[in-house]
Design an enzyme around this catalytic site. Structure first.
Site, PDB file in Angstrom:
ATOM      1  N   THR A   1     -25.746  -1.855  14.772  1.00 34.41           N
ATOM      2  CA  THR A   1     -25.674  -0.435  15.120  1.00 34.41           C
ATOM      3  C   THR A   1     -25.372  -0.246  16.602  1.00 34.41           C
ATOM      4  OG1 THR A   1     -27.330   0.028  13.413  1.00 34.41           O
ATOM      5  CG2 THR A   1     -26.923   1.753  15.040  1.00 34.41           C
TER       6      THR A   1
ATOM      7  N   TYR B   1     -25.647   6.043   2.248  1.00 29.72           N
ATOM      8  CA  TYR B   1     -24.846   7.079   1.584  1.00 29.72           C
ATOM      9  C   TYR B   1     -24.924   6.942   0.067  1.00 29.72           C
ATOM     10  CZ  TYR B   1     -21.304  10.469   0.341  1.00 29.72           C
ATOM     11  OH  TYR B   1     -20.664  11.535  -0.217  1.00 29.72           O
TER      12      TYR B   1
ATOM     13  N   TYR C   1     -32.590  -5.608   7.120  1.00 27.51           N
ATOM     14  CA  TYR C   1     -32.686  -4.590   8.179  1.00 27.51           C
ATOM     15  C   TYR C   1     -33.072  -3.269   7.538  1.00 27.51           C
ATOM     16  CZ  TYR C   1     -31.126  -1.688  12.172  1.00 27.51           C
ATOM     17  OH  TYR C   1     -31.045  -0.800  13.210  1.00 27.51           O
TER      18      TYR C   1
ATOM     19  N   ARG D   1     -31.634   6.038   9.561  1.00 21.77           N
ATOM     20  CA  ARG D   1     -30.172   6.032   9.522  1.00 21.77           C
ATOM     21  C   ARG D   1     -29.612   5.925   8.107  1.00 21.77           C
ATOM     22  NH1 ARG D   1     -26.945   5.215  14.218  1.00 21.77           N
ATOM     23  NH2 ARG D   1     -28.195   4.935  16.112  1.00 21.77           N
TER      24      ARG D   1
ATOM     25  N   LYS E   1     -35.949  -7.105  10.017  1.00 22.43           N
ATOM     26  CA  LYS E   1     -35.955  -6.225  11.185  1.00 22.43           C
ATOM     27  C   LYS E   1     -36.502  -4.889  10.714  1.00 22.43           C
ATOM     28  CE  LYS E   1     -33.119  -3.843  14.630  1.00 22.43           C
ATOM     29  NZ  LYS E   1     -31.748  -3.563  15.141  1.00 22.43           N
TER      30      LYS E   1
ATOM     31  N   ILE F   1     -35.963  -7.036  18.195  1.00 22.10           N
ATOM     32  CA  ILE F   1     -34.514  -6.924  18.342  1.00 22.10           C
ATOM     33  C   ILE F   1     -34.286  -5.633  19.116  1.00 22.10           C
ATOM     34  CG2 ILE F   1     -32.306  -6.662  17.157  1.00 22.10           C
ATOM     35  CD1 ILE F   1     -33.420  -8.440  14.933  1.00 22.10           C
TER      36      ILE F   1
END
Length: 294
Positions: A46, A109, A135, A140, A163, A205
């Site tokens: 990202t 999405y 992740y 998001r 993560k 991270i």
């Protein structure tokens, strides 16, 4: 499986010049990060604006990172997408380039169910011979990997860690209870890394470590032995970390990487640079922070 790294990894920015990859600035930035104690380089995520990079640009950045790292620290490629076939193809290409691990975001999405997540991540893990970090960033993607799904996926020999960008410490505690210590847990949030480590996390991270690598390396090391010293570093850094929330990541931190000379201050649409007064305030805060420790 041993951890890909323990300590501070950096979600590395992608420097541009006239909307093209600035390869020389990228190399210099990677050297700066490694010289200042980071334990891993995460490329095409990202923060690296992976969603707007072409396939050729992603390959270029990975090739530069693998060559520049030279085995000193692991290079982890962000290869996840909302298409399982595309994720497999990107992961196989990254493996061929020579990265040390992969990071796979949850589908977005179109999203999926928890059964779909197991099928998606398992399909990628079955196709490669590299350790994979899941992740989880629901802010998001609009979905989360439940602790039970993390547990199920952790049984796969190629799925090595998570993560966790939820900032939910109940979630972390549940995952910690359902996995063993061989499964690595990395925070994805600079502002909450200290409690994350206190609850048994293995590292961070980081976005901010793009410009504060030595500070975050010191915070991690102090957290292992001297909580008061680690807390002091946390509060010294906190005003800047808070200011980095002025806009969508990586818009603010790229103002600072550019200030340090690692590329121009460019982001790709639909991202736009900070307003000049906001950028200037951020730079002044950053310079003030650096002056305190010099």
């Amino acid at each position: 499986m041993t951890h890909l790294f323990t300590g501070i990894g950096v979600a590395v920015t992608a420097p541009f010049r006239h909307n093209e990859i600035d390869a020389e600035s990228f190399r210099r930035h990677l050297e700066f990060l490694m010289d200042n104690g980071v334990q891993s380089l995460i490329i095409n995520g990202t923060t690296g604006e992976g969603s707007t990079l072409t396939a050729a640009e992603k390959r270029q950045l990975l090739e530069i990172a693998v060559q520049t790292a030279g085995g000193r620290v692991p290079v982890i490629a962000g290869t996840g997408s909302n298409s399982t076939e595309a994720s497999i193809a990107a992961s196989l290409e990254a493996q061929e380039i020579g990265v040390d691990g992969l990071m796979l975001i949850t589908p977005y999405y179109n999203k999926t169910s928890q059964r779909g997540l197991v099928a998606h991540f398992t399909a990628v893990a079955d196709a490669v011979e590299l350790p994979i970090l899941l992740y989880n960033v629901p802010s998001r993607t609009g979905m989360t990997i439940t602790p039970e799904t993390v547990q199920a996926l952790s049984m796969h020999s190629n799925i090595a860690g998570l993560k966790d960008a939820t900032s939910d410490f109940n979630y972390l505690s549940q995952v910690k209870l359902l996995t063993d210590d061989a499964f690595a847990l990395y925070s994805g949030n600079d502002d909450s890394v200290l409690p994350f480590l206190a609850l048994g996390g293995h590292g961070l991270i980081s976005v901010a470590a793009n410009v504060l690598p030595a500070d975050y390396a010191a915070l991690y090391e102090q957290a292992q032995t001297d909580l008061a010293a680690a807390r002091s570093i946390h509060y010294r850094l906190y005003p800047l970390i808070s200011a980095l929330g002025a806009d969508v990541n990586p818009i603010p931190v790229k103002a600072l990487t550019a200030h340090l000379g690692f590329g121009e201050y460019e982001v790709r649409l639909p991202l736009v640079p900070l307003e000049e007064d906001v950028r200037q305030n951020l730079v002044e805060l950053f310079d003030g922070l650096r002056a305190e420790v010099q």
